[in-house]
Design a protein around this motif. Structure first.
Motif, PDB file in Angstrom:
ATOM      1  N   ALA A 116       0.831  -1.150  -0.112  1.00 44.07           N
ATOM      2  CA  ALA A 116      -0.004  -0.088   0.080  1.00 44.07           C
ATOM      3  C   ALA A 116       1.019   1.301   0.142  1.00 44.07           C
ATOM      4  O   ALA A 116       0.444   2.196  -0.769  1.00 44.07           O
ATOM      5  N   LYS A 117       2.127   1.135   0.757  1.00 48.02           N
ATOM      6  CA  LYS A 117       2.895   2.225   0.771  1.00 48.02           C
ATOM      7  C   LYS A 117       3.640   2.600  -0.435  1.00 48.02           C
ATOM      8  O   LYS A 117       3.818   3.726  -0.623  1.00 48.02           O
ATOM      9  N   GLY A 118       3.716   1.440  -1.374  1.00 50.82           N
ATOM     10  CA  GLY A 118       4.121   1.568  -2.543  1.00 50.82           C
ATOM     11  C   GLY A 118       3.160   2.105  -3.816  1.00 50.82           C
ATOM     12  O   GLY A 118       3.647   2.318  -4.942  1.00 50.82           O
ATOM     13  N   GLY A 119       1.894   1.924  -3.273  1.00 50.40           N
ATOM     14  CA  GLY A 119       0.805   2.570  -4.107  1.00 50.40           C
ATOM     15  C   GLY A 119      -0.050   1.429  -4.559  1.00 50.40           C
ATOM     16  O   GLY A 119      -0.802   1.878  -5.877  1.00 50.40           O
ATOM     17  N   ASN A 120      -0.022   0.408  -4.400  1.00 52.27           N
ATOM     18  CA  ASN A 120      -0.717  -0.825  -4.882  1.00 52.27           C
ATOM     19  C   ASN A 120      -2.142  -0.910  -4.441  1.00 52.27           C
ATOM     20  O   ASN A 120      -2.391  -0.956  -3.353  1.00 52.27           O
ATOM     21  N   ARG A 168     -15.757  -0.931  -7.856  1.00 50.75           N
ATOM     22  CA  ARG A 168     -15.993  -1.795  -7.040  1.00 50.75           C
ATOM     23  C   ARG A 168     -15.445  -1.240  -5.544  1.00 50.75           C
ATOM     24  O   ARG A 168     -16.156  -1.195  -4.730  1.00 50.75           O
ATOM     25  N   TYR A 169     -14.293  -0.788  -5.594  1.00 51.31           N
ATOM     26  CA  TYR A 169     -13.757   0.103  -4.689  1.00 51.31           C
ATOM     27  C   TYR A 169     -14.672   1.428  -3.948  1.00 51.31           C
ATOM     28  O   TYR A 169     -14.761   1.576  -2.982  1.00 51.31           O
ATOM     29  N   LEU A 170     -15.146   1.978  -5.135  1.00 52.99           N
ATOM     30  CA  LEU A 170     -16.024   3.244  -4.863  1.00 52.99           C
ATOM     31  C   LEU A 170     -17.236   2.595  -4.248  1.00 52.99           C
ATOM     32  O   LEU A 170     -17.911   3.270  -3.319  1.00 52.99           O
ATOM     33  N   ASP A 185      -8.780   5.831  -5.844  1.00 54.77           N
ATOM     34  CA  ASP A 185      -8.190   7.133  -6.620  1.00 54.77           C
ATOM     35  C   ASP A 185      -7.709   6.765  -7.975  1.00 54.77           C
ATOM     36  O   ASP A 185      -7.740   7.436  -8.925  1.00 54.77           O
ATOM     37  N   LYS A 186      -6.932   5.667  -8.123  1.00 55.52           N
ATOM     38  CA  LYS A 186      -6.347   5.385  -9.308  1.00 55.52           C
ATOM     39  C   LYS A 186      -7.508   4.641 -10.546  1.00 55.52           C
ATOM     40  O   LYS A 186      -8.226   3.886  -9.886  1.00 55.52           O
ATOM     41  N   LYS A 187      -7.415   4.774 -11.760  1.00 56.88           N
ATOM     42  CA  LYS A 187      -8.080   4.070 -12.666  1.00 56.88           C
ATOM     43  C   LYS A 187      -7.616   3.031 -12.683  1.00 56.88           C
ATOM     44  O   LYS A 187      -6.566   2.523 -12.999  1.00 56.88           O
ATOM     45  N   ALA A 204      -8.042  12.691   5.628  1.00 58.79           N
ATOM     46  CA  ALA A 204      -6.716  11.594   5.364  1.00 58.79           C
ATOM     47  C   ALA A 204      -6.518  11.280   4.295  1.00 58.79           C
ATOM     48  O   ALA A 204      -5.500  11.034   3.706  1.00 58.79           O
ATOM     49  N   VAL A 205      -7.741  11.079   3.383  1.00 59.27           N
ATOM     50  CA  VAL A 205      -7.665  10.722   2.077  1.00 59.27           C
ATOM     51  C   VAL A 205      -6.498  11.522   1.302  1.00 59.27           C
ATOM     52  O   VAL A 205      -5.824  11.170   0.758  1.00 59.27           O
ATOM     53  N   LYS A 206      -6.816  12.830   1.511  1.00 64.07           N
ATOM     54  CA  LYS A 206      -6.259  14.134   0.659  1.00 64.07           C
ATOM     55  C   LYS A 206      -4.587  14.002   1.267  1.00 64.07           C
ATOM     56  O   LYS A 206      -3.649  13.997   0.460  1.00 64.07           O
ATOM     57  N   ALA A 207      -4.431  13.847   2.464  1.00 63.24           N
ATOM     58  CA  ALA A 207      -2.882  13.730   3.020  1.00 63.24           C
ATOM     59  C   ALA A 207      -2.162  12.383   2.509  1.00 63.24           C
ATOM     60  O   ALA A 207      -1.091  12.612   2.247  1.00 63.24           O
ATOM     61  N   CYS A 208      -3.019  11.279   2.579  1.00 64.39           N
ATOM     62  CA  CYS A 208      -2.428   9.943   1.896  1.00 64.39           C
ATOM     63  C   CYS A 208      -1.950  10.280   0.485  1.00 64.39           C
ATOM     64  O   CYS A 208      -0.790   9.999   0.158  1.00 64.39           O
ATOM     65  N   LEU A 209      -3.074  10.988  -0.299  1.00 62.95           N
ATOM     66  CA  LEU A 209      -2.417  10.950  -1.738  1.00 62.95           C
ATOM     67  C   LEU A 209      -1.502  12.100  -1.917  1.00 62.95           C
ATOM     68  O   LEU A 209      -0.769  11.720  -2.620  1.00 62.95           O
ATOM     69  N   ASP A 210      -1.641  12.873  -1.465  1.00 62.13           N
ATOM     70  CA  ASP A 210      -0.692  14.113  -1.641  1.00 62.13           C
ATOM     71  C   ASP A 210       0.916  13.853  -0.960  1.00 62.13           C
ATOM     72  O   ASP A 210       1.708  14.307  -1.694  1.00 62.13           O
TER      73      ASP A 210
END
Length: 176
Positions: A94-98, A139-141, A131-133, A162-168
């Motif tokens: 997850a930290k790597g963006g998976n 399904r995630y949404l 967030d990613k296409k 938290a979502v914004k901070a995580c993505l940013d």
């Protein structure tokens, strides 16, 4: 001369694809072991990639290997499943963006499986994963919408931040 350049370019492209295919053997071999229910063998094949990445240009399956190791630990059917080990690998991926690992964390927080049940974190991770296409984005949404219904207005506001901070932050400042 123009035909020669074009031919050499095509040959170089084919060579590049061939080398990449050969170098991705560990991922394929791990998938074959998993299909044969040789779970420990699959983990061993993927661990090297999960730890060290891959020299394949433009494609690094490191987080995919981490996510797959997490899934093997969580869902193996030989009574050796280990959700704590799965969570460890999913967090790394997850930290790597998976996004699959990110959604796995969402589900774990939602169900309280391996992590303390936390609907706010479940919603946060579901939104981060969506967030990613990707082919699973819808399904995630859908799950995020379900998770959101369990939040108070304050929790929803906190989770949105938290979502914004995580993505940013490139997945550094997330609720691990």
């Amino acid at each position: 001369l123009k035909m020669l350049k074009r031919g050499l370019l095509i040959l170089a492209f084919i060579a590049f694809i061939y080398v990449g295919f050969q170098m991705s053997g560990g991922m394929r071999a791990g998938q074959d072991a998993l299909a044969g229910k040789k779970y420990d063998q699959a983990i061993a094949l993927w661990e090297e990639i999960a730890e060290n990445g891959s020299p394949i240009p433009f494609f690094n399956p490191q987080t995919k290997a981490q996510q797959k190791i997490g899934h093997v630990h969580a869902f193996r059917d030989d009574e050796k499943d280990d959700i704590d080990e799965a969570i460890k690998w999913w967090k790394r991926a997850a930290k790597g963006g998976n996004e699959v690992a990110q959604f796995s964390l969402a589900q774990s927080y939602w169900e309280g499986n391996g992590l303390e049940q936390n609907f706010e974190h479940a919603y946060t991770w579901a939104m981060v994963s969506a967030d990613k296409k990707s082919k699973s984005q819808r399904r995630y949404l859908v799950n995020a919408t379900t998770y959101k219904k369990s939040l108070t207005a304050d929790q929803e506001s906190s989770a949105t931040k938290a979502v914004k901070a995580c993505l940013d932050s490139g997945f550094e400042d997330c609720p691990y």
